[in-house]
Structures are given as C-alpha cells and as structure tokens.
Design an enzyme around this catalytic site. Sequence first.
Site, PDB file in Angstrom:
ATOM      1  N   ASN A 167       0.884  -1.170   0.000  1.00 10.66           N
ATOM      2  CA  ASN A 167       0.000   0.000   0.000  1.00 10.66           C
ATOM      3  C   ASN A 167       0.916   1.212   0.000  1.00 10.66           C
ATOM      4  O   ASN A 167       1.477   1.572   1.034  1.00 10.66           O
ATOM      5  CB  ASN A 167      -0.886  -0.028   1.246  1.00 10.66           C
ATOM      6  N   TRP A 168       1.057   1.802  -1.175  1.00 17.82           N
ATOM      7  CA  TRP A 168       2.041   2.885  -1.306  1.00 17.82           C
ATOM      8  C   TRP A 168       1.569   4.200  -0.702  1.00 17.82           C
ATOM      9  O   TRP A 168       2.341   5.118  -0.536  1.00 17.82           O
ATOM     10  CB  TRP A 168       2.375   3.096  -2.790  1.00 17.82           C
ATOM     11  N   LYS A 169       0.286   4.313  -0.435  1.00 20.45           N
ATOM     12  CA  LYS A 169      -0.299   5.557   0.097  1.00 20.45           C
ATOM     13  C   LYS A 169       0.023   6.724  -0.845  1.00 20.45           C
ATOM     14  O   LYS A 169       0.047   6.530  -2.051  1.00 20.45           O
ATOM     15  CB  LYS A 169       0.185   5.779   1.535  1.00 20.45           C
ATOM     16  N   HIS A 188      -9.552   1.706   4.275  1.00 19.14           N
ATOM     17  CA  HIS A 188      -8.320   1.815   5.061  1.00 19.14           C
ATOM     18  C   HIS A 188      -8.557   2.790   6.216  1.00 19.14           C
ATOM     19  O   HIS A 188      -9.305   3.757   6.072  1.00 19.14           O
ATOM     20  CB  HIS A 188      -7.178   2.309   4.161  1.00 19.14           C
ATOM     21  N   GLU A 248      -6.916   5.151   7.313  1.00 17.01           N
ATOM     22  CA  GLU A 248      -6.648   6.563   6.989  1.00 17.01           C
ATOM     23  C   GLU A 248      -7.822   7.163   6.226  1.00 17.01           C
ATOM     24  O   GLU A 248      -8.123   8.349   6.368  1.00 17.01           O
ATOM     25  CB  GLU A 248      -5.339   6.667   6.192  1.00 17.01           C
ATOM     26  N   GLU A 267      -6.080  -4.439  10.373  1.00 17.02           N
ATOM     27  CA  GLU A 267      -5.065  -3.413  10.577  1.00 17.02           C
ATOM     28  C   GLU A 267      -5.353  -2.641  11.853  1.00 17.02           C
ATOM     29  O   GLU A 267      -6.127  -1.675  11.838  1.00 17.02           O
ATOM     30  CB  GLU A 267      -5.056  -2.450   9.385  1.00 17.02           C
ATOM     31  N   GLY A 317       2.025   2.566  10.659  1.00 18.82           N
ATOM     32  CA  GLY A 317       2.996   3.649  10.498  1.00 18.82           C
ATOM     33  C   GLY A 317       3.658   4.070  11.796  1.00 18.82           C
ATOM     34  O   GLY A 317       4.344   5.091  11.855  1.00 18.82           O
ATOM     35  N   SER A 362       2.792  -1.906  10.362  1.00 21.27           N
ATOM     36  CA  SER A 362       4.229  -2.021  10.618  1.00 21.27           C
ATOM     37  C   SER A 362       4.780  -3.431  10.397  1.00 21.27           C
ATOM     38  O   SER A 362       5.713  -3.853  11.075  1.00 21.27           O
ATOM     39  CB  SER A 362       4.583  -1.507  12.024  1.00 21.27           C
ATOM     40  N   GLY A 398       2.623  -1.065   4.331  1.00 21.24           N
ATOM     41  CA  GLY A 398       2.758   0.352   3.980  1.00 21.24           C
ATOM     42  C   GLY A 398       4.214   0.713   3.785  1.00 21.24           C
ATOM     43  O   GLY A 398       4.794   0.486   2.721  1.00 21.24           O
ATOM     44  N   GLY A 399       4.826   1.247   4.835  1.00 19.77           N
ATOM     45  CA  GLY A 399       6.196   1.761   4.755  1.00 19.77           C
ATOM     46  C   GLY A 399       7.183   0.825   4.075  1.00 19.77           C
ATOM     47  O   GLY A 399       7.946   1.240   3.178  1.00 19.77           O
TER      48      GLY A 399
HETATM   49  P1  PGA Z   1       2.487   0.416   7.653  1.00 21.52           P
HETATM   50  O1  PGA Z   1       1.074   0.634   6.913  1.00 21.52           O
HETATM   51  O2  PGA Z   1       3.017  -0.904   7.155  1.00 21.52           O
HETATM   52  O3  PGA Z   1       3.331   1.578   7.226  1.00 21.52           O
HETATM   53  O4  PGA Z   1       2.209   0.397   9.113  1.00 21.52           O
HETATM   54  C1  PGA Z   1       0.200  -0.435   6.723  1.00 21.52           C
HETATM   55  C2  PGA Z   1      -1.059   0.082   6.088  1.00 21.52           C
HETATM   56  O5  PGA Z   1      -1.490   1.180   6.438  1.00 21.52           O
HETATM   57  O6  PGA Z   1      -1.660  -0.571   5.201  1.00 21.52           O
END
Ligand code: PGA
Length: 250
Positions: free
Chosen positions: A9-11, A94, A96, A166, A172, A211, A232-233
């Site tokens: 998930n590149w955001k 998600h 966010e 999640e 994050g 994470s 994500g990251g």
């Molecule tokens: P993260 O993000 O791996 O940076 O914690 C995961 C996500 O939001 O899908």
Amino acid sequence: MRKKLIAGNWKMNKTPTEAAALIGEIINQTSGATCDVAVCVPYIDIPAARDALKGGAIWLGAENCHHKESGAYTGEISTGMLKSVGVNTVIIGHSERRQYFAETDETVNLKTKAAIAAGLIPIICVGETLAQREAGYTDALVSYQTKIAYAGISEKDALNTVVAYEPVWAIGTGKTATDEEANETIGVIREALRCIYPGAAEDIRILYGGSMNEKNAAGLLAQPEIDGGLIGGASLAAEKFAAIVKAASL
Ligand code: PGA
C-alpha cells in the site's frame, strides 16, 4: 490451504516515473515468489505501473474507489474506471480513509459491492484504535466492521474478497501487534465470516497490516490464521518488500 497474499500500500508516495522504477526492482527481486503479490498505488501511477508490470503475475491495485458508477462526484474514481485501466484489486476502508476522509462502515459496504460488480478483488480493512483496544472492544468492533462490510454480499462473491486486519495503533507507528495478538484477532474476524458464510470463511484470506516489515514478517506469517500482509512503509523499498514476499513464499 489459503495461498498467501502480500500487498503493498504505497499511500501518497511515488510519481509515475518513480513507480515504474520501483516496480522494475520489485519484479526483479520477487521472481521466486510462490505467494500472490500486489502493488496498490496512487491513481496517477496506475498507467505507468500497469506498463511496468508488463502483464506479469503481480496484481495491480488502487488504494480507494467511489461506489457509484459515474456522475457528479468531483474528484472521484469509479471501480469501472479502475477496471478499464487494468486494475484488479482495490483497498477499501483503510483506517486513513476512515479517519481523514469520513468513510464509514456503510460506505465500506457500498464500495465493496461496487468493486465486486466491476470484477475487482476488494481488500477490506478493519481494525481498532488504541483507545478501543484498551477499553476491551477489539473483538466486538472487528466483528461488527466485518459483518457490515459484507452485508448483502453472496457467499460466491465473498470468495473473491480479502480482509485486512489493521490495528490503527500499529499503522505507520513501528508498533506491531504480537504474532499471537494478530493471530487471535484475525481468528475473531474469521469467526464473524463463519457466521455469515459457513461454507466460505475458511477460504477467504485475512491479511495482517500495521508495521509489518522484513524483520517481523516471518513470525507473523507463520501464524495459522494470518494469510499475508498489507504493507505500507516497507513496500516502498524493493528489498524490504521482497524479503516479506520471500517470507510468505516458504
Ligand atoms: P504500515 O502501513 O506498514 O506503514 O504500518 C500499513 C497500512 O497502512 O496498510
């Protein structure tokens, strides 16, 4: 046996040029994968990502969609539009999106239905905040989120969906649920699915996200209920993402 899925998930990261370069590296470094692999990228990167993926095995995903087919919804993108440019999966709900863009369990349900109608695989996100976890609401909340997300969806369609657990406090932040915590809550989500889809719940993949990285992936992925990761990251660095894919390919 559920095949594992590792989805990046590149955001809001990477230009189209950068996306093409990163996908080139990901392809090179994940050639031995025996799990499914997806990259969910910003809308603007989709054509460049599709070209870079060259019709290979890696899935092309979006990070959001609108639930209507078309109309006066300034700034939005429909699932049919995504399908038309080669997308085959889409992240829905998600945290966010829920936190910053007012998405609700009801819009998650509408978007899930729209994704299915367009032939996309929805990756439906559920998870609790730290306050909800500390108050002891995790199990009730993820069960409720799951049941609303799937309201009105047939068992046959549900088989072509993915859930991502999640925990909001782990996204994050560098904090991960322990292997056992993640496994247990995913077990609760599967139990919720079993109530709705007794014949399909064992076949629906449930990912962990929050994470997950190249160091903790092997432990999480060894848990019986965890069918992959939404990353994500660590999905923004090819070598880290590839290491997670490798851990899921054992
Ligand atoms: P993260 O993000 O791996 O940076 O914690 C995961 C996500 O939001 O899908």
